[in-house]
Scaffold this motif. Structure first.
Motif, PDB file in Angstrom:
ATOM      1  N   VAL A   1       0.850  -1.188   0.000  1.00 42.78           N
ATOM      2  CA  VAL A   1       0.000   0.000   0.000  1.00 42.78           C
ATOM      3  C   VAL A   1       0.882   1.234   0.000  1.00 42.78           C
ATOM      4  O   VAL A   1       1.923   1.270   0.666  1.00 42.78           O
ATOM      5  CB  VAL A   1      -0.913  -0.006   1.248  1.00 42.78           C
ATOM      6  N   ASP A   2       0.476   2.260  -0.745  1.00 39.24           N
ATOM      7  CA  ASP A   2       1.170   3.542  -0.687  1.00 39.24           C
ATOM      8  C   ASP A   2       0.906   4.176   0.672  1.00 39.24           C
ATOM      9  O   ASP A   2      -0.187   4.058   1.218  1.00 39.24           O
ATOM     10  CB  ASP A   2       0.667   4.473  -1.799  1.00 39.24           C
ATOM     11  N   ASP A   3       1.893   4.873   1.220  1.00 43.74           N
ATOM     12  CA  ASP A   3       1.806   5.511   2.529  1.00 43.74           C
ATOM     13  C   ASP A   3       1.426   4.480   3.591  1.00 43.74           C
ATOM     14  O   ASP A   3       0.433   4.614   4.306  1.00 43.74           O
ATOM     15  CB  ASP A   3       0.817   6.674   2.499  1.00 43.74           C
ATOM     16  N   ALA A   4       2.229   3.442   3.673  1.00 50.58           N
ATOM     17  CA  ALA A   4       1.913   2.270   4.495  1.00 50.58           C
ATOM     18  C   ALA A   4       1.760   2.596   5.980  1.00 50.58           C
ATOM     19  O   ALA A   4       0.867   2.062   6.638  1.00 50.58           O
ATOM     20  CB  ALA A   4       2.991   1.204   4.313  1.00 50.58           C
ATOM     21  N   GLY A   5       2.591   3.459   6.504  1.00 50.06           N
ATOM     22  CA  GLY A   5       2.515   3.774   7.933  1.00 50.06           C
ATOM     23  C   GLY A   5       1.185   4.391   8.326  1.00 50.06           C
ATOM     24  O   GLY A   5       0.571   3.997   9.318  1.00 50.06           O
ATOM     25  N   THR A   6       0.735   5.348   7.542  1.00 52.14           N
ATOM     26  CA  THR A   6      -0.535   6.012   7.839  1.00 52.14           C
ATOM     27  C   THR A   6      -1.715   5.058   7.680  1.00 52.14           C
ATOM     28  O   THR A   6      -2.610   5.010   8.520  1.00 52.14           O
ATOM     29  CB  THR A   6      -0.724   7.235   6.915  1.00 52.14           C
ATOM     30  N   VAL A   7      -1.713   4.285   6.613  1.00 51.67           N
ATOM     31  CA  VAL A   7      -2.812   3.350   6.368  1.00 51.67           C
ATOM     32  C   VAL A   7      -2.865   2.288   7.461  1.00 51.67           C
ATOM     33  O   VAL A   7      -3.946   1.969   7.979  1.00 51.67           O
ATOM     34  CB  VAL A   7      -2.670   2.706   4.970  1.00 51.67           C
ATOM     35  N   ALA A   8      -1.726   1.749   7.847  1.00 51.36           N
ATOM     36  CA  ALA A   8      -1.696   0.717   8.882  1.00 51.36           C
ATOM     37  C   ALA A   8      -2.144   1.279  10.229  1.00 51.36           C
ATOM     38  O   ALA A   8      -2.888   0.622  10.968  1.00 51.36           O
ATOM     39  CB  ALA A   8      -0.294   0.128   8.998  1.00 51.36           C
ATOM     40  N   PHE A   9      -1.716   2.491  10.546  1.00 50.69           N
ATOM     41  CA  PHE A   9      -2.128   3.100  11.814  1.00 50.69           C
ATOM     42  C   PHE A   9      -3.634   3.315  11.847  1.00 50.69           C
ATOM     43  O   PHE A   9      -4.293   3.002  12.843  1.00 50.69           O
ATOM     44  CB  PHE A   9      -1.386   4.429  12.027  1.00 50.69           C
ATOM     45  N   ARG A  10      -4.185   3.845  10.757  1.00 49.75           N
ATOM     46  CA  ARG A  10      -5.636   4.076  10.712  1.00 49.75           C
ATOM     47  C   ARG A  10      -6.412   2.767  10.775  1.00 49.75           C
ATOM     48  O   ARG A  10      -7.450   2.682  11.424  1.00 49.75           O
ATOM     49  CB  ARG A  10      -6.010   4.838   9.449  1.00 49.75           C
ATOM     50  N   ALA A  11      -5.930   1.748  10.089  1.00 44.28           N
ATOM     51  CA  ALA A  11      -6.610   0.451  10.119  1.00 44.28           C
ATOM     52  C   ALA A  11      -6.549  -0.161  11.514  1.00 44.28           C
ATOM     53  O   ALA A  11      -7.557  -0.685  12.014  1.00 44.28           O
ATOM     54  CB  ALA A  11      -5.985  -0.490   9.095  1.00 44.28           C
ATOM     55  N   ALA A  12      -5.392  -0.095  12.156  1.00 41.33           N
ATOM     56  CA  ALA A  12      -5.260  -0.641  13.512  1.00 41.33           C
ATOM     57  C   ALA A  12      -6.128   0.136  14.488  1.00 41.33           C
ATOM     58  O   ALA A  12      -6.784  -0.453  15.362  1.00 41.33           O
ATOM     59  CB  ALA A  12      -3.796  -0.605  13.955  1.00 41.33           C
ATOM     60  N   LEU A  13      -6.157   1.447  14.331  1.00 42.51           N
ATOM     61  CA  LEU A  13      -6.990   2.273  15.212  1.00 42.51           C
ATOM     62  C   LEU A  13      -8.469   1.959  15.019  1.00 42.51           C
ATOM     63  O   LEU A  13      -9.218   1.826  15.988  1.00 42.51           O
ATOM     64  CB  LEU A  13      -6.709   3.752  14.950  1.00 42.51           C
ATOM     65  N   SER A  14      -8.900   1.807  13.774  1.00 41.88           N
ATOM     66  CA  SER A  14     -10.308   1.483  13.533  1.00 41.88           C
ATOM     67  C   SER A  14     -10.653   0.100  14.086  1.00 41.88           C
ATOM     68  O   SER A  14     -11.744  -0.103  14.624  1.00 41.88           O
ATOM     69  CB  SER A  14     -10.641   1.581  12.048  1.00 41.88           C
ATOM     70  N   ALA A  15      -9.733  -0.852  13.992  1.00 40.93           N
ATOM     71  CA  ALA A  15      -9.983  -2.187  14.549  1.00 40.93           C
ATOM     72  C   ALA A  15     -10.098  -2.134  16.067  1.00 40.93           C
ATOM     73  O   ALA A  15     -11.023  -2.714  16.648  1.00 40.93           O
ATOM     74  CB  ALA A  15      -8.864  -3.143  14.133  1.00 40.93           C
ATOM     75  N   LEU A  16      -9.180  -1.429  16.716  1.00 41.56           N
ATOM     76  CA  LEU A  16      -9.221  -1.348  18.179  1.00 41.56           C
ATOM     77  C   LEU A  16     -10.435  -0.580  18.680  1.00 41.56           C
ATOM     78  O   LEU A  16     -11.056  -0.977  19.671  1.00 41.56           O
ATOM     79  CB  LEU A  16      -7.930  -0.725  18.703  1.00 41.56           C
ATOM     80  N   VAL A  17     -10.794   0.501  18.000  1.00 40.27           N
ATOM     81  CA  VAL A  17     -11.977   1.272  18.413  1.00 40.27           C
ATOM     82  C   VAL A  17     -13.237   0.424  18.229  1.00 40.27           C
ATOM     83  O   VAL A  17     -14.133   0.431  19.087  1.00 40.27           O
ATOM     84  CB  VAL A  17     -12.059   2.602  17.638  1.00 40.27           C
ATOM     85  N   THR A  18     -13.326  -0.309  17.132  1.00 38.30           N
ATOM     86  CA  THR A  18     -14.482  -1.188  16.916  1.00 38.30           C
ATOM     87  C   THR A  18     -14.584  -2.227  18.017  1.00 38.30           C
ATOM     88  O   THR A  18     -15.669  -2.474  18.555  1.00 38.30           O
ATOM     89  CB  THR A  18     -14.374  -1.878  15.546  1.00 38.30           C
TER      90      THR A  18
END
Length: 167
Positions: A55-72
């Motif tokens: 994925v382009d901009d992997a750090g940002t995408v991974a952080f957002r995905a991990a944050l959305s998973a944990l918040v869910t």
């Protein structure tokens, strides 16, 4: 584009399965350690998905995905605590993994694609909760293995629908 998704789905499923298997088994003896293992498995899975999907901009995408998973997961566990319905806690790891995966896999940012991914995850989460009520051991074995492949299959159906429509 499809070839970029499946290596990430495989690695993410492996990492999530390890975290969830150890976490779900250890919940019986120590709740805090079990929840910590499940949370760490979710975070590692999101970073694994992004890393192996190129994925382009992997750090940002991974952080957002991990944050959305944990918040869910936290929202579902909070619903369990407030409503007293065990199904919310049972659904939390599966649905959280799928929601995080919906935001981690390429292509990213298409609103209807994300909705299709989350709908597919909701279906497999319902199936996993149904399995839990029949046999806990089967739930522990199956739960981490269904969410991310459901996201990939939803993408396949979404792409096929786009070809039929002519978009």
């Amino acid at each position: 584009m499809n070839e970029r998704r499946w290596p990430g789905i495989g690695v993410g499923t492996l990492l999530a399965a390890l975290g969830m298997w150890f976490g779900l088994v250890s919940l019986e003896t120590n709740t805090a350690v079990g929840l910590g293992m499940i949370g760490a498995g979710l975070v590692f899975a999101m970073y694994g998905i992004v890393a192996f999907s190129r994925v382009d901009d992997a750090g940002t995408v991974a952080f957002r995905a991990a944050l959305s998973a944990l918040v869910t997961a936290m929202v579902l566990v909070t619903l369990f605590e407030s409503a007293g319905r065990e199904s919310f806690a049972v659904a939390a790891p599966v649905f959280a993994l799928g929601v995080g995966g919906a935001y981690a896999l390429p292509p990213i940012g298409e609103r209807y694609r994300v909705a299709a991914r989350i709908a597919a995850v909701a279906v497999v989460t319902y199936a996993a909760v149904s399995i839990y009520w029949v046999d806990y051991t089967v739930y522990v074995l199956v739960a981490p293995l269904v969410a991310l492949p459901a996201v990939g299959i939803a993408d396949r159906f979404f792409d096929g629908g786009r070809k039929i429509i002519g978009d």
